[in-house]
Each structure stands twice: as C-alpha cells, then as structure tokens.
Design a protein around this motif. Structure first.
Motif, PDB file in Angstrom:
ATOM      1  N   LYS A  38       0.862  -0.802   0.210  1.00  0.00           N
ATOM      2  CA  LYS A  38       0.098  -0.070  -0.257  1.00  0.00           C
ATOM      3  C   LYS A  38       0.838   1.463   0.139  1.00  0.00           C
ATOM      4  N   LEU A  39       1.712   0.996  -1.130  1.00  0.00           N
ATOM      5  CA  LEU A  39       2.576   2.805  -0.698  1.00  0.00           C
ATOM      6  C   LEU A  39       1.783   3.573  -2.552  1.00  0.00           C
ATOM      7  N   THR A  40       1.016   4.481  -1.368  1.00  0.00           N
ATOM      8  CA  THR A  40       0.976   5.568  -2.465  1.00  0.00           C
ATOM      9  C   THR A  40       1.605   6.720  -2.635  1.00  0.00           C
ATOM     10  N   VAL A  41       1.697   7.104  -3.950  1.00  0.00           N
ATOM     11  CA  VAL A  41       2.503   8.804  -4.379  1.00  0.00           C
ATOM     12  C   VAL A  41       1.536   9.798  -4.506  1.00  0.00           C
ATOM     13  N   VAL A  42       2.161  11.224  -4.117  1.00  0.00           N
ATOM     14  CA  VAL A  42       1.169  12.011  -4.560  1.00  0.00           C
ATOM     15  C   VAL A  42       1.960  13.677  -4.770  1.00  0.00           C
ATOM     16  N   ARG A  43       2.114  13.488  -6.091  1.00  0.00           N
ATOM     17  CA  ARG A  43       3.754  14.187  -6.570  1.00  0.00           C
ATOM     18  C   ARG A  43       2.258  15.719  -6.015  1.00  0.00           C
ATOM     19  N   GLN A  44       2.832  16.737  -5.293  1.00  0.00           N
ATOM     20  CA  GLN A  44       2.355  18.153  -4.788  1.00  0.00           C
ATOM     21  C   GLN A  44       2.499  19.011  -6.067  1.00  0.00           C
ATOM     22  N   LYS A  45       1.153  19.895  -5.909  1.00  0.00           N
ATOM     23  CA  LYS A  45       0.841  21.270  -6.966  1.00  0.00           C
ATOM     24  C   LYS A  45       2.592  21.324  -7.010  1.00  0.00           C
ATOM     25  N   ASP A  46       3.599  21.508  -6.735  1.00  0.00           N
ATOM     26  CA  ASP A  46       4.350  22.061  -6.401  1.00  0.00           C
ATOM     27  C   ASP A  46       4.897  20.935  -6.458  1.00  0.00           C
ATOM     28  N   GLN A  47       5.951  20.491  -7.567  1.00  0.00           N
ATOM     29  CA  GLN A  47       6.161  19.017  -8.149  1.00  0.00           C
ATOM     30  C   GLN A  47       7.746  19.069  -7.358  1.00  0.00           C
ATOM     31  N   ARG A  48       7.867  20.317  -6.826  1.00  0.00           N
ATOM     32  CA  ARG A  48       9.543  20.009  -6.474  1.00  0.00           C
ATOM     33  C   ARG A  48       8.853  18.982  -4.811  1.00  0.00           C
ATOM     34  N   ASN A  49       7.413  18.517  -4.640  1.00  0.00           N
ATOM     35  CA  ASN A  49       7.664  17.318  -3.537  1.00  0.00           C
ATOM     36  C   ASN A  49       5.722  16.520  -3.677  1.00  0.00           C
ATOM     37  N   ALA A  50       6.715  15.416  -2.990  1.00  0.00           N
ATOM     38  CA  ALA A  50       5.628  14.411  -3.166  1.00  0.00           C
ATOM     39  C   ALA A  50       5.118  13.665  -1.828  1.00  0.00           C
ATOM     40  N   ASP A  51       4.215  13.418  -1.569  1.00  0.00           N
ATOM     41  CA  ASP A  51       3.621  12.846  -0.360  1.00  0.00           C
ATOM     42  C   ASP A  51       3.123  11.001  -0.191  1.00  0.00           C
ATOM     43  N   LEU A  52       4.263  10.631   0.546  1.00  0.00           N
ATOM     44  CA  LEU A  52       4.334   9.419   1.237  1.00  0.00           C
ATOM     45  C   LEU A  52       3.767   8.304   1.436  1.00  0.00           C
ATOM     46  N   SER A  53       2.692   7.515   1.831  1.00  0.00           N
ATOM     47  CA  SER A  53       2.326   6.666   3.026  1.00  0.00           C
ATOM     48  C   SER A  53       2.706   5.211   2.785  1.00  0.00           C
ATOM     49  N   TRP A  54       2.496   4.295   4.080  1.00  0.00           N
ATOM     50  CA  TRP A  54       2.636   2.697   3.515  1.00  0.00           C
ATOM     51  C   TRP A  54       2.021   1.723   4.369  1.00  0.00           C
ATOM     52  N   GLN A  55       1.874   1.161   4.622  1.00  0.00           N
ATOM     53  CA  GLN A  55       1.064   0.169   5.504  1.00  0.00           C
ATOM     54  C   GLN A  55       2.844  -0.588   6.242  1.00  0.00           C
ATOM     55  N   LYS A  56       2.549   0.034   7.671  1.00  0.00           N
ATOM     56  CA  LYS A  56       3.302  -0.971   7.928  1.00  0.00           C
ATOM     57  C   LYS A  56       3.897  -2.395   8.334  1.00  0.00           C
ATOM     58  N   VAL A  57       4.835  -2.647   8.033  1.00  0.00           N
ATOM     59  CA  VAL A  57       4.916  -4.043   8.535  1.00  0.00           C
ATOM     60  C   VAL A  57       5.420  -4.371  10.205  1.00  0.00           C
ATOM     61  N   PRO A  58       4.958  -5.514  10.522  1.00  0.00           N
ATOM     62  CA  PRO A  58       4.865  -6.323  11.948  1.00  0.00           C
ATOM     63  C   PRO A  58       6.762  -6.686  11.892  1.00  0.00           C
ATOM     64  N   GLY A  59       7.079  -6.083  12.809  1.00  0.00           N
ATOM     65  CA  GLY A  59       8.112  -6.815  13.169  1.00  0.00           C
ATOM     66  C   GLY A  59       9.770  -6.189  12.467  1.00  0.00           C
ATOM     67  N   ALA A  60       9.504  -5.173  10.915  1.00  0.00           N
ATOM     68  CA  ALA A  60      10.249  -4.645  10.931  1.00  0.00           C
ATOM     69  C   ALA A  60      10.660  -3.251  11.556  1.00  0.00           C
ATOM     70  N   VAL A  61      11.953  -2.990  11.772  1.00  0.00           N
ATOM     71  CA  VAL A  61      12.970  -1.641  12.428  1.00  0.00           C
ATOM     72  C   VAL A  61      12.869  -0.810  12.013  1.00  0.00           C
ATOM     73  N   GLY A  62      12.715  -0.944  10.416  1.00  0.00           N
ATOM     74  CA  GLY A  62      12.770   0.325   8.907  1.00  0.00           C
ATOM     75  C   GLY A  62      12.431  -0.098   7.898  1.00  0.00           C
ATOM     76  N   TYR A  63      12.743   0.636   7.138  1.00  0.00           N
ATOM     77  CA  TYR A  63      12.191   1.104   5.947  1.00  0.00           C
ATOM     78  C   TYR A  63      13.372   1.759   4.400  1.00  0.00           C
ATOM     79  N   ASN A  64      12.827   1.546   3.520  1.00  0.00           N
ATOM     80  CA  ASN A  64      13.916   2.509   2.437  1.00  0.00           C
ATOM     81  C   ASN A  64      13.185   2.460   1.581  1.00  0.00           C
ATOM     82  N   ILE A  65      12.403   3.845   1.346  1.00  0.00           N
ATOM     83  CA  ILE A  65      11.825   4.536   0.295  1.00  0.00           C
ATOM     84  C   ILE A  65      13.111   4.787  -0.771  1.00  0.00           C
ATOM     85  N   LEU A  66      13.117   3.741  -1.780  1.00  0.00           N
ATOM     86  CA  LEU A  66      13.434   3.996  -3.249  1.00  0.00           C
ATOM     87  C   LEU A  66      13.001   4.856  -4.188  1.00  0.00           C
TER      88      LEU A  66
END
Length: 595
Positions: free
Chosen positions: A512-540
C-alpha cells in the motif's frame, strides 16, 4: 579431568584466535570513515575543542605501472592520509607546511606527480609532490594571481584532461556566486590561461532551488535561507564532462552532491535530471555533500562527502565514502542504500554496487542499554537511538567504565562501531597523547563474558569512529564496551552500533505504498502500511524503473509517511519501498510510476 583441561585449553586457543584475528586485514568498512580525525586550531581562540573532517578529496596516485596508492586530503588537518586499500589510513606529517594549513584543498595526480592547492581569496601557490607518501612538498608555482574581491578560488578542484592535455580549475563556495571555472596554462606553471584577473574565469552555473527541490536549504529542505553551492569536482567519462557540486549547505541532513554535464570542460553545461547524485537524508550518518569522485585500482568509482555532527561546533563533521558508477546511458550515480552499515571492500571490478553491502544489519536500534555510570542527563540509551547529536557521558573518563547492550536474544555478531564526540574537551592538537583504546566483550547469559576485541594490543591511534570487524560470526545476546582511554576530561559516545544477523526471518515486503506529487512538483507525499517486526524502511526512487538510485531511510517507530522535498520540476519519478530488521531485508515492492 584430562578432558576438562583439554576443553579449557581449546577454548583459550579459540578466544586467542578471535581476539588476535580481529586485527588481521579487514574485509569491510563502515561509514563514517574510521580515520584519525584531527584536532585543529580553527576554534582555538574561542576555546572550543573538537575533532572534525570536512571537504574530503581522495586521489588514486599511480607511479609507473604499480597499483595506485590512495591519498586523502581534509580541511585543516596538518597533513594528509595514505592507504593501499581504502580502509587502513596512515596519517602523513609533511616535512613542512610551506605556509598556513589548508582549507578544502584541491588535489590531482598526473603522470607520477601529485598536485595540491588550497582554498584562498589571496595569492597562493600550487604545490607538487613526487613523494607524497613521505610528506614532501615543493612549489610548482609561487603565486597564482589574486582574483577580484570575493571571487576566490575557494573550494577549488584541479582537473587535467588526458585526451587534450589541457588543465583547468573549478571552484565556488557561496549563496551569492555560482560555480566558476578557469583554464590553466601548463606552459606557465599552471597559472591562469588569461593573465588578466577579471577575465581569467567564467561562471559555469548557479543553483536553482525553484526548479530543484533538493537545492533548498534546511532540514528536509524546509528553510527559506538562500542555499549554498560549494565543493566543485570534475570527472570525465565517455567523452562527457561531469561538473559536480555540493548543495544546499553543510548543516542538516540533506547535504548532497549534484552534477551538470557538458561536452567541453568549460561548458556549456546542462543540469542532469536525475540529481542529486549523492543523497543520504536518513539514518545515523546523514548527508554526504562536498566531496569528490575517484576510481580505485580495480576501475570502480567512489564518491566522498561530509556528514554533519554540529554538536560542539556548527561545522563539526565526519567523512563518508560510497560506491558510485555510470549506468549504460552514462548516468552518474552514487549508492547510499544502507550507506552507514558495513560494506565489503572491493577486490575486483563490481557489476552491481549493491553487492558490496554485507547484509549485516543493525542489531541494537533502541534496544536496552545500561552504563556503569551516567553524568547528568547524558544517558546510555542515547548511544543506540541512531541520532549522532545525542550521547552518553560517564561520570569519569577512566578505565573500566562500561556500556552494555542487550540485543533481546542471541544474534550472530559480525562488527561493532563506536563513535565519539568531544564533550567539553580541552584538546587542541593531535599529538601522542591523543588516541583511543577500549575492549569489547560478549555474553549469552549476561554473566559469563568473552573478550572479542582489544584495542590496547594494537598500535595507538585516534579513532573517533572506531569500526571493529570480527573475523567471523560470534553468537551472543549481550555486547559490552569497556572503556580504556580517550584524550580529554570526558568520554562521550554518540553511537554504540552492533552489526550482524538475527536468527529469525527478514520482514515482509511493505504494501500500500502511495505517492502523490504536490502542486509544487518539488514535493511528494508518501505513505505505506507498516510491516510487523520491521525495524525500518528504505524509500527508493529514481527516473526509471531500473534506476532507483535514491534512498531515504525511515525507522519503524517514526510515522509511516514522508513528505519528500528533493524532486526536480518537470521530471517524472518511479518509487518503491523495502523493509528491514535485525534478520535481513525484504524484497523490494512493486515499482510505482511515473509520478
């Protein structure tokens, strides 16, 4: 009885092998680089003491047909370092500095000769050495003419085009002026080709933060201060000229390197749409701007840069080094994925820079840690929060003070990194009294301890970012640091980092990774569903499905959303995500794009 004695003898032999082998030739390295960062005179008048490393330049200096030796030059260090493997660095004291120490030095190796030049707004000479390993410097020219006021050259880079035998210099360190370039006349001992100072140089390019989101200043590019460009460097590849630069400033987590590309050393240059090339806004050692690009003895490319501390002094820094390269379409990239976790040393030409990552994970992120004593509020748990600006201080800088981290279960331990800072220090010069010593122990039950490393048995040297690689996996639940010696009235540790692998499974792939580019194209809003047992994430992310060269590391205890403010206007991007924990890394999610 005989069996018991024999078992004890075998155990002692095994422990001796583990401890003594830990000082054998290392096979891995870990950022920040483990060099003898120098105390210097820069803030002596303010009575501020700190070790720092900034504006790094690594040169592969080849003499004759022999493999090259690497030389590292760093701001105000009273000398330089040499290495044959990019991990064991020996400090070289010059036979004499011909004048004051050097800021942001330029270095270049051409035909068995190493050239060296310092940042300046005055008249200064270019030096050369045919024996840099012995610290010998000579004048190549006496005075490079002074340029008009405020022009420089500050943060210079020297470049020799082997195909045309032309020489150039690039520089810039300002939020007012651009990156400049000038041709040098080798027939006149590398003075400016045009002898008229006002005509000796020309602008190459300016920053454009309105189009390039990553060039905006501040934490996560959120500060309206006009950004700085600095740290020029030139690399020629496949007939193209890659003029690199650092931006938007040393402070905060977003210090990065970018590049423009041209068909001539003095341009015109075009902005590369995949910028920045070196970017590391998340993790322990954030930022990797103002460095250089070089090739090792196997033909692999590397990129250096600076990570910011800013604890004792605003410009307090450490050195980073990441694998780099050129894609099939000649795209210059730098791989910062897990950039402050252990990586293998290159022993041959690599096909994929990701193969250098050992897969040794951080085992003690925010795990329980206890100390033998604590001064004020500088608690032990601040050594495992992956924040380089928080740290533990014991009540006394004396042998026997300890830090003990509980991994929660048995893990296979492969390496330990201990990072120091200069809390209320009184040292202003790196002399024979400045060195680092400690011991490391492990235990499976918290009662019986085995020593796995002892820095008192190796030659004394200062190691502000001490990285200890074990010869093999050691299974244990607890890891203990036992202090022996550091210079100054206090010992302060901002990173007690244990690496290896757990005995469980890697986490699942995030969904459930979602990416929405803002009106200001220099920015984007990202979200994802957390994974049980994860310590961290890499956005690529990157400009193609197979070119996800950018990485933003996020911890699982942080919000599962990110405003990414590093994008270029008019450039479509592709995104993916992976998770990690003590046991390993998930597969990468399905790539989304373009956005």
């Amino acid at each position: 009885m005989k069996n018991t004695v024999l078992k004890r003898a075998l155990l002692l032999c095994l422990l001796f092998f583990v401890v003594s082998s830990s000082y054998s030739q290392p096979r891995t390295y870990c950022n920040p680089m483990d060099i003898s960062y120098r105390y210097n005179f820069e803030q002596l008048n303010e009575r501020i003491s700190y070790r720092s490393g900034a504006d790094p330049v690594i040169i592969n200096h080849k003499v004759g047909g022999r493999p090259g030796e690497y030389f590292l030059f760093v701001t105000i260090s009273g000398g330089w370092w040499k290495s044959r493997d990019l991990v064991n660095w020996q400090f070289v004291v010059p036979d004499k500095w011909p004048m004051e120490d050097m800021c942001a030095p330029a270095a270049l190796s051409v035909r068995d000769t190493l050239f060296l030049f310092q940042s300046t707004f005055e008249q200064r000479p270019i030096f050369y050495s045919t024996e840099p390993e012995k610290g010998k410097l000579k004048f190549y020219n006496r005075w490079l003419p002074r340029l008009p006021k405020d022009i420089g050259p500050w943060d210079p880079a020297l470049f020799h085009d082997p195909d045309t035998d032309r020489w150039f210099m690039y520089w810039g360190s300002s939020n007012v002026y651009p990156i400049f370039g000038a041709e040098l006349d080798h027939r006149r001992r590398l003075t400016y080709m045009n002898p008229e100072p006002s005509k000796a140089y020309q602008p190459m390019f300016w920053l454009d933060p309105w189009q390039h989101g990553w060039e905006r200043f501040g934490p996560n590019h959120s500060d309206p201060i006009k950004p700085f460009t600095e740290g020029a460097w030139m690399t020629k590849y496949n007939g193209k000229y890659y003029l690199q630069y650092g931006a938007p400033g040393t402070e905060y987590n977003v210090y990065a390197n970018g590049t423009y590309i041209g068909k001539d050393p003095l341009g015109p240059f075009e902005y590369a749409p995949y910028n920045p090339i070196a970017y590391k806004p998340g993790g322990y050692a954030t930022g990797t701007g103002h460095g250089n690009t070089f090739q090792d003895n196997f033909g692999n490319y590397w990129n250096t840069g600076t990570t910011w501390l800013g604890i004792v002094w605003g410009m307090e820094r450490r050195i980073m080094m990441h694998p780099a390269g050129f894609g099939k379409d000649d795209q210059l990239y730098v791989n910062t994925r897990f950039g402050d976790f252990p990586h293998r040393l290159a022993t041959q030409k690599w096909q994929n820079s990701n193969d250098l990552f050992t897969g040794w994970m951080l085992l003690n992120y925010k795990k329980t840690v206890t100390a033998s004593s604590t001064l004020d509020t500088m608690r032990a748990e601040l050594t495992v929060d992956e924040n380089p600006r928080t740290f533990w201080v014991p009540t006394n800088n004396k042998p026997g003070e300890t830090l003990t981290t509980d991994l929660g279960a048995d893990h296979d331990i492969r390496a330990v990194q201990v990072n120091y800072v200069d809390y209320k220090n009184t040292v202003f010069d790196s002399d024979s009294t400045v060195y680092t010593q400690f011991r490391l122990y492990v235990s499976r039950d918290g009662k019986k301890w085995n020593r796995i490393a002892d820095l008192t048995s190796e030659p004394k040297r200062d190691r502000a970012c001490a990285y200890v690689e074990l010869p093999g996996a050691v299974r244990a639940r607890y890891v203990r640091y036992e202090h022996v010696y550091t210079a100054g009235p206090y010992v302060a540790i901002n990173g007690f980092r244990v690496f290896g692998n757990g005995l469980g499974k890697a986490p699942a792939t995030p969904v459930k990774l979602t990416v929405v580019r803002q009106k200001d194209q220099r920015n984007a809003d990202l979200s994802w569903q957390k994974v049980p047992g994860a310590v961290g994430y890499n956005i690529l992310w990157g400009i193609a499905r197979d070119k996800l060269y950018q990485t933003y590391q996020i911890w699982n205890d942080q919000p599962n959303q990110l405003e990414l403010r590093a994008l270029n206007v008019g450039v479509p991007y592709y995104f993916a995500i992976e998770s990690f924990n003590e046991n390993g890394v998930s597969t990468v999610s399905e790539v989304m794009g373009p956005r």
